[in-house]
Write an enzyme that holds these catalytic residues in place. Sequence first.
Site, short mmCIF file in Angstrom:
data_model
loop_
_atom_site.label_atom_id
_atom_site.label_comp_id
_atom_site.label_asym_id
_atom_site.label_seq_id
_atom_site.Cartn_x
_atom_site.Cartn_y
_atom_site.Cartn_z
N CYS A 151 0.84 -1.19 0.00
CA CYS A 151 0.00 0.00 0.00
C CYS A 151 0.88 1.26 0.00
O CYS A 151 1.46 1.61 -1.01
CB CYS A 151 -0.97 -0.03 1.18
N HIS B 154 -3.37 -5.25 0.29
CA HIS B 154 -2.78 -5.75 1.54
C HIS B 154 -2.79 -7.28 1.55
O HIS B 154 -3.74 -7.90 2.05
CB HIS B 154 -3.56 -5.24 2.75
N GLU C 214 -1.31 -9.31 3.41
CA GLU C 214 -1.22 -9.89 4.76
C GLU C 214 -2.57 -10.31 5.31
O GLU C 214 -2.65 -11.18 6.19
CB GLU C 214 -0.54 -8.91 5.72
#
Length: 542
Positions: free
Chosen positions: A376, A512, A514
């Site tokens: 990001c 993102h 994750e």
Amino acid sequence: MNYIFVTGGVVSSLGKGIACSSIGTILEARGFKLSLIKLDPYINVDPGTMNPFQHGEVYVTADGSETDLDIGHYERFVNFQANRNHNHTTGQIYERVLRKERRGDYLGATVQVIPHVTNEIKDAIGEGAGDSDITIVEIGGTVGDIESLPFLEAIRQMGMEQNNNVVYVHLTLVPYLETSGEIKTKPTQHSVKELRSIGIQPDILLCRSRKELPLAEKRKIALFTNVREQDVISAIDLDDIYRIPLWFHKQQIDELIVSKLGLVDIPPADLSEWQRMAVSYDAPESQVKIALIGKYVSLVDAYMSVNEALAHAGLALRSSVEIIHIDTEGLQQDPSLLDNVDGILVPGGFGERGIEGKILAAGYARQNKVPYLGICLGMQVAVIEFARNVAQLNGADSSEFNPNTPHPVIALVTEWQDREGGIQQRDENSDKGGSMRLGVQRCQLDKNSESYKQYQQETIDERHRHRYEFNNLYKDKLQQAGLKLVGYSMNKDLVEVIELPDHPWFVGTQFHPEFISTPRKASPLFRGFVQATIQYKQARLK
């Protein structure tokens, strides 16, 4: 419907979210369909604008809800996808009640905490439960907090209404005093007394302690809390959170819950996946150091999902990943902090503070051929650094940090230059969330890219949380200078992934990755990044 209500006492941050996730893991391994819900006592409508120093990270669900970080634990441990019905705050509950009052739904009645607010809480729990076999509900904060009383009253009522289909689990602290070498049970006794004073008798106690509770202390706690001795569980400190389901199962917590709910003919838990993970954790074949560059590094919870995604990649590759948290402002003063790391990761974030340190980190990784993953904002600073120092666009910046930059290579879509070269700036009084991209969106990858190599598919679904974008008016200039744009939104109008072709591993993503990483299935990009750091270290040591 069966419910497990998890409360906490003595102090906050004892690990209720991990406890809920671990219990859910074991019950799922026995064949149950699970739903997990977090009830947060704070009045904020959601954590989206809360300070990470106070609240930790904001976890984003697939439907774009900004939620508490414990929702991330739920999704990492249990095969369950959360949505906006799985995290409710006091602010959200009162907002719902007030909307009903304004519409006249209460027919002019005096609106009160009991029954109107508690009924709304119970309705919210029912919505989150859906068609699950067992719903685990975590009550944020600690027993005795004034703001959590409506939630506790609601779950007390549900215990009465649901007959035998409710289990109350209370997580509490059993401190160990170094000076006297004693385990102290009094805080737990007082916490349970407080819980019982509002009408809730815990069925199971999870006692957080440094070491396993001796039998004498277990008996003492059971006697003074009106809980059976076998229902007092030692929740000791472990070196890895993914060992906790195995530890709880060893103490037969799932058998206690199944028995209390009156469930029969339930198959035993199959925790073989978690046992394999424990073996990988115990016998790493390599070790790497990865620098995580951020401005909230003094609170590790601010980057919880990133930390866990790195750990998942390490598990998948049988590698021990040491995360070196480096403050961006400190890095500006001492760039040598990056000299001995095997990889550099710049996570997402907002705001101008510390941004030059992140740009410096991206430049260090580019120039020194250190594996880099930018997420990001981490992608955006890499673009800014490349524009300034490779494409020679002097003063290049994001309009978030410098509205008057001559080269807004990162900007709101509404701020991109018009045909006449003018910059259309956002109104200072406009809603900050108005242009936010949230939740799962589809991305198309270039087959000739490192990212495609990791995903092994052209279209991927990843979660977003940002409002600033790569400025398409600079695509040609930056590509001519050597930046590869290898990922786009499905309609090709937004850049999602950038790479450097003449670099061992340099990837930046607008999304993102994750948020979808789990210990059982590491994020492809995190796995590829950690693999690159292993190879970089091996080459450096030759």
